[in-house]
Write a protein that holds these residues in place. Structure first.
Motif, PDB file in Angstrom:
ATOM      1  N   THR A 129      16.242  63.834  32.289  1.00  0.00           N
ATOM      2  CA  THR A 129      15.496  64.950  32.607  1.00  0.00           C
ATOM      3  C   THR A 129      15.551  66.181  31.876  1.00  0.00           C
ATOM      4  O   THR A 129      14.827  66.882  31.521  1.00  0.00           O
ATOM      5  CB  THR A 129      15.834  65.098  34.237  1.00  0.00           C
ATOM      6  N   THR A 140       8.434  64.111  35.701  1.00  0.00           N
ATOM      7  CA  THR A 140       8.091  63.305  36.852  1.00  0.00           C
ATOM      8  C   THR A 140       7.154  61.950  36.179  1.00  0.00           C
ATOM      9  O   THR A 140       6.869  61.152  37.011  1.00  0.00           O
ATOM     10  CB  THR A 140       7.403  64.040  37.901  1.00  0.00           C
ATOM     11  N   ILE A 148      12.919  62.420  38.365  1.00  0.00           N
ATOM     12  CA  ILE A 148      13.538  63.272  39.375  1.00  0.00           C
ATOM     13  C   ILE A 148      13.768  62.397  40.599  1.00  0.00           C
ATOM     14  O   ILE A 148      14.792  62.277  41.338  1.00  0.00           O
ATOM     15  CB  ILE A 148      12.506  64.399  39.932  1.00  0.00           C
ATOM     16  N   THR A 152      17.655  61.695  42.334  1.00  0.00           N
ATOM     17  CA  THR A 152      18.213  61.991  43.518  1.00  0.00           C
ATOM     18  C   THR A 152      17.937  60.674  44.208  1.00  0.00           C
ATOM     19  O   THR A 152      18.265  61.023  45.635  1.00  0.00           O
ATOM     20  CB  THR A 152      16.937  63.070  44.012  1.00  0.00           C
ATOM     21  N   LEU A 186      17.653  69.319  38.390  1.00  0.00           N
ATOM     22  CA  LEU A 186      16.503  69.960  39.462  1.00  0.00           C
ATOM     23  C   LEU A 186      16.353  71.230  38.967  1.00  0.00           C
ATOM     24  O   LEU A 186      14.991  71.776  38.987  1.00  0.00           O
ATOM     25  CB  LEU A 186      17.256  69.832  40.697  1.00  0.00           C
ATOM     26  N   GLU A 191      12.818  72.065  40.280  1.00  0.00           N
ATOM     27  CA  GLU A 191      12.597  71.609  41.561  1.00  0.00           C
ATOM     28  C   GLU A 191      13.748  72.251  42.504  1.00  0.00           C
ATOM     29  O   GLU A 191      14.840  72.600  42.061  1.00  0.00           O
ATOM     30  CB  GLU A 191      13.016  70.145  41.417  1.00  0.00           C
TER      31      GLU A 191
END
Length: 207
Positions: A129, A140, A148, A152, A186, A191
């Motif tokens: 990422t 994404t 993502i 997670t 993130l 995010e």
């Protein structure tokens, strides 16, 4: 004839005085009859940081394989090493080093290798990422993968020795390293990080 020559000399002197008086009064105007010394530009001062950066980039270039990836410990292109190299190249680019083509070819390799590597754990997905965001890619939709979501995803069984603060809701991966990487990913992707994820990280910090 001598009087005529004297008049000519007087006229020439008057013209010279007029010219001199019309010049701006500054330190560059010296006494009559003296030449202005030539000024030499100071030699540039070596920049140790810039020289070190050049050497580091040269070393990185030597580690890039023909497929665009960067060589890992096993002597072949490695996704994890490539993500680290992309971040380093991006940082060098911010300093003005031309690294766009190197990053582009590295991302091309990573798009081919990301599926298996990113699926192997939240920390790996987080690293990809970070590299994707550094290269201006959507994490994404990176090579058809939602990085993502992988980063997670909950871990069924935490690793042995995982601190109690890193077991439970809001915790990413199975150790502190993975958890911190996911929080970095993130943030890079824009995010939000859940409050419990921040609290879990804070709880592991020694006083």
């Amino acid at each position: 004839m001598s009087i005529e020559r004297d008049h000519r000399r007087a006229a020439i002197v008057a013209l010279l005085l007029t010219a001199l008086l019309s010049l701006p009064l500054s330190g560059s105007v010296l006494a009559a009859g003296q030449a202005t010394p030539a000024t030499t530009a100071p030699s540039p001062t070596p920049d140790p940081a810039a020289e070190a950066l050049d050497r580091a980039i040269a070393y990185l270039i030597e580690q890039q394989a023909d497929d665009g990836g960067f060589v890992g410990f096993e002597g072949v292109s490695d996704p994890g090493t490539t993500t680290d190299a992309i971040l380093a190249l991006k940082a060098a680019g911010i300093r003005g080093v031309a690294t766009e083509s190197l990053i582009s070819s590295a991302i091309g390799y990573l798009e081919d290798a990301a599926g298996e590597y990113a699926s192997s754990g939240p920390g790996q997905a987080a690293k990809v990422t970070l590299a994707a965001v550094a290269a201006g890619k959507d994490p994404t939709q990176f090579a058809g993968i939602d990085l993502i979501a992988l980063a997670t995803a909950p871990v069924a069984t935490p690793a042995a020795g995982t601190p109690a603060a890193l077991v439970g809701p809001g915790v990413y991966g199975d150790d502190l390293y993975d958890h911190a990487l996911v929080l970095l990913a993130l943030a890079a992707a824009g995010e939000p990080a859940p409050a419990e994820a921040i609290d879990a990280l804070r709880a592991t910090q020694a006083e």
